[in-house]
Design a protein around this motif. Sequence first.
Motif, mmCIF file in Angstrom:
data_model
loop_
_atom_site.group_PDB
_atom_site.id
_atom_site.type_symbol
_atom_site.label_atom_id
_atom_site.label_comp_id
_atom_site.label_asym_id
_atom_site.label_seq_id
_atom_site.Cartn_x
_atom_site.Cartn_y
_atom_site.Cartn_z
ATOM 1 N N ILE A 114 -1.188 -0.581 5.421
ATOM 2 C CA ILE A 114 -1.063 0.863 5.629
ATOM 3 C C ILE A 114 0.389 1.320 5.783
ATOM 4 O O ILE A 114 0.802 2.279 5.130
ATOM 5 C CB ILE A 114 -1.922 1.323 6.828
ATOM 6 N N PRO A 115 1.226 0.688 6.628
ATOM 7 C CA PRO A 115 2.626 1.150 6.701
ATOM 8 C C PRO A 115 3.347 1.024 5.368
ATOM 9 O O PRO A 115 4.157 1.886 5.009
ATOM 10 C CB PRO A 115 3.246 0.229 7.764
ATOM 11 N N ALA A 116 3.056 -0.058 4.630
ATOM 12 C CA ALA A 116 3.691 -0.237 3.326
ATOM 13 C C ALA A 116 3.240 0.837 2.350
ATOM 14 O O ALA A 116 4.039 1.353 1.557
ATOM 15 C CB ALA A 116 3.356 -1.627 2.778
ATOM 16 N N ALA A 117 1.953 1.192 2.385
ATOM 17 C CA ALA A 117 1.435 2.240 1.502
ATOM 18 C C ALA A 117 2.109 3.576 1.793
ATOM 19 O O ALA A 117 2.472 4.322 0.875
ATOM 20 C CB ALA A 117 -0.079 2.360 1.657
ATOM 21 N N LEU A 118 2.288 3.879 3.072
ATOM 22 C CA LEU A 118 2.964 5.123 3.435
ATOM 23 C C LEU A 118 4.413 5.112 2.953
ATOM 24 O O LEU A 118 4.918 6.118 2.444
ATOM 25 C CB LEU A 118 2.920 5.331 4.942
#
Length: 541
Positions: free
Chosen positions: A159-163
């Motif tokens: 999730i942090p990488a996707a953001l």
Amino acid sequence: MSTTETVPSSTLTTTTPVGPVGPVGRVGPVGATLAGQLAGQLAGHRKHLALVAMLFAVSMTFIDQTIVAIASPSIQSQLDLSRTGTQWVVNAYLLALAATFALGGRLADVIGSRRMVLLGISGFAVTSALCGLTPHGHLAEPWIVGFRILQGISGALMIPAALAVVVAAFPVAERGRALALFFGVSGGLTAVGPIAGGYLTQWTWRAIFWINIPIAILALVLTACAGIPSVRRAERIDLRGAALVALGMGLSVLGFEQAAVWGWRSPLTWGSLVAGVAVLAVFAAVELRTKSPLVRLRIFAAREFVVDNLVLFLAMVAFVPTFFFASVYAQVSLGYDANRAGLYLLMFFGGFAPAAQLGGRMLDRSGARRPMVLGSALGATGFALWAQHLHEYSLGAQWPYLLMAGAGIGLLLGPASTDAVNRAIDASYGEVTGITQTVRNYASSLGLAVLGTVLTTVLTGHLTSSLVGLGVPHSQAAQIAGDAARGGSPRPGSTPPAIADHLHAVVVHDFATATQGVLYGMAIALGLALLAALRYPRRSH
């Protein structure tokens, strides 16, 4: 302090001071430079393809926060799990998300967001498949709980990488709309869980995990087609901090989760709680002295950031646990199947979805204070009124209060999350999102543990009293109540024939009473969120 950004497609390496995350849609010098480089490489339609790819990737993680709650009674009965074990099936995922989210944000910066997205998607797909392959017998509980932990870790890496990919893909002028779409769609996907879980469980509960596999394959294909560049920042990874925060969170949740089993007088219960708090305190002290910490604690010097995260924490104590407890109540006390339980919870989202849109508009016009105050007040009132009507065993008597509760959380969730990201000082989007998502998921996990203990304790006490009132000796009544509260069936021969026919009605009534205690706890959490929201500076926007 400096940070090195390495762009593999060129030989250029720059060292630039980390700048603040400022108002909506703006980042500091490093973020602006990095975003400019990536936006040029993701020209035209590729930036939109990158956004769609990331939405498919994170959709699995958001749906999984609610879909398992609907299937939990089926999982419990078919695998012969205890009620505590069933709660761990839900809670292990949330706790793993919370414990490793900050590390996931740091890894996205250091190793590269594209690599971490691909790793997270692949890990989520594999662990989902293995959850669906849970065997029967004594291995069932450790198997499914263990792979739910790994599933949560995969989500925390993704999730942090996707953001970070979404932030980098869009130029500054378009980033606000892209982020609003990312948070709005991904948050709204939690509504899919109860509905999809209801339908899939009619076939087999295993399908709620297997459905992630085709979604993951599509996300991997879209990510490859988007041509997302790999960008890294040469920083150390604070593994010591990651281990401390994971251990502290795990011990604190374990104490609350197991209190109903170990008892509140047990040294194991209090030892876990005290040790968890102590380890978290050590984590904070270590981070303040670490050159490249997992979490830059000076971020919390901003009053608005502290209030945002406190409101988020208290709201999430109620939000995700609602799906577990309301689903079980609908199936135990209302007699619904999984499909109808999903539709029951859809009423909650009937309030949540439009209120989330309204909250976003209020944030744009006047800042975060107003939607947080109004949302907390409305949510606290909704949960309290919902609790008062649980003994009216029909959706017709309860739906207005499900709408109110959902609308209250919908109003505050987006504004608090967005304002926290944009109030952070001296941190990247990935890092700040790691902090806010850690707060959200730890609160959800803690809420499930604490409120689960409330449910078990109240249910055991009321069932024991009810059975004693029917003429069952106290010791035998306590044994029957304990079996029922733990989610098991009464032991053979433990139920006197004279009350066997009454036992179902007694369980239905007393389970509704125990769920009242849970909903009142959620109302109290939203009431505390209101007090916190009132501390938000009036003129800060």
